[in-house]
Scaffold this active site. Sequence first.
Site, mmCIF file in Angstrom:
data_model
loop_
_atom_site.group_PDB
_atom_site.id
_atom_site.type_symbol
_atom_site.label_atom_id
_atom_site.label_comp_id
_atom_site.label_asym_id
_atom_site.label_seq_id
_atom_site.Cartn_x
_atom_site.Cartn_y
_atom_site.Cartn_z
ATOM 1 N N SER A 186 -60.599 5.682 40.439
ATOM 2 C CA SER A 186 -61.552 6.096 39.720
ATOM 3 C C SER A 186 -62.851 5.342 40.287
ATOM 4 O O SER A 186 -63.041 5.543 41.291
ATOM 5 C CB SER A 186 -61.664 5.979 38.273
ATOM 6 O OG SER A 186 -62.453 6.573 37.707
ATOM 7 N N LYS A 238 -79.391 15.358 21.628
ATOM 8 C CA LYS A 238 -79.127 13.787 21.563
ATOM 9 C C LYS A 238 -77.891 13.378 21.273
ATOM 10 O O LYS A 238 -77.463 12.380 21.661
ATOM 11 C CB LYS A 238 -79.987 13.500 20.562
ATOM 12 C CG LYS A 238 -80.203 11.849 20.055
ATOM 13 C CD LYS A 238 -80.805 11.294 21.579
ATOM 14 C CE LYS A 238 -80.862 9.591 21.147
ATOM 15 N NZ LYS A 238 -81.335 8.896 22.414
#
Length: 358
Positions: A186, A238
């Site tokens: 990763s 948000k």
Amino acid sequence: MEFLSDYGLFLAKVATVVVAVLILITAIVSAAQKDRGDQHGDGELRTRKLNDRYRRLKESLQSRLMDDEQRKQWEKSEKKRRKAEQKAQKQHAKAAGHTPQDADERKPRVFVLDFHGDIKASDTDMLRQSVTSVLSVAEAGKDEVVVRLESGGGLVHSYGLAAAQLDRIRNRNINLTVCVDKVAASGGYMMACVADRIIASPFAILGSIGVVAQLPNFHRLLKKNDVDFEVLTAGEHKRTLTVFGENTDKGRQKFLDDLEDTHVLFKEYVGERRPGLDIAAVSNGDIWFGKRALDVHLIDEVMTSDEYLESACDRADVIVVGFHHKRSLAERLGFAASTAVEQSFWRIVGTFRNQNIQ
């Protein structure tokens, strides 16, 4: 018996108080040491020449394989040889007169950096300082940087910054090699792919080119207990998913879109730095062990870092470079405690496993 019971209770209370006081003192000392560390700069630069280390290991083993008479003769001949080498070096330096040609005549240098990644890529700051130091003296086209990398990945922005530090080396046209002995997955592979050459041990774990995010949601539990939790935002996106609020399909889809976009950026980053890689075939989040990783071109060679660096000592001066902070008393105690707990845990797991095998 009543006396012993009261006495035991008294000892328990005393022990509790002592432990509480020690924890408080440790916290205070740790805070003080942290403040003092912030005031005393970015740590201490340390270097170590691996050529000398390997030579000492070889000489130590050779001397132990000889009897006393042979050892005396060998040590005498080695002393003469080293003295002759030092004399020849001094004469060479004197004859050269420290001219500009010295840079061409010196041996190439291999600078070795270490990165041990956690989920936050906490080693990035030390890596940044090490890279800055090496770039101030390394010569493009002649010197090399080797990064011994171990990481299972973590936060995207943290590993993005760590990979960008390695990009600084590549942008200066200095040969960059990454050695992976255990794992570079990763975010760890995001760093590794920057290198001109990736070397991994036979069973090192590589790949995991994907993005994952997970979080619990306690909304139903709160609702069951008549607890309201409100999320107030200014801006449509948000907050997409929350831990305590009620998640919507729209918020969930936006979160998935962000994950997909991050995955696309990840694939583009790897593809640009390893153009020979079939990115579509290896970007499904899967992992490969060393030999299998070579088959799909995630790496360039199967070899341990020890083997690579030992061979590098024959052609270059190999120097380990790193910045280190001195641990405070509280940090040393905490590290010792965590090590003891970890060892105890794995000892229990090992015992349980052996019992099951038997």
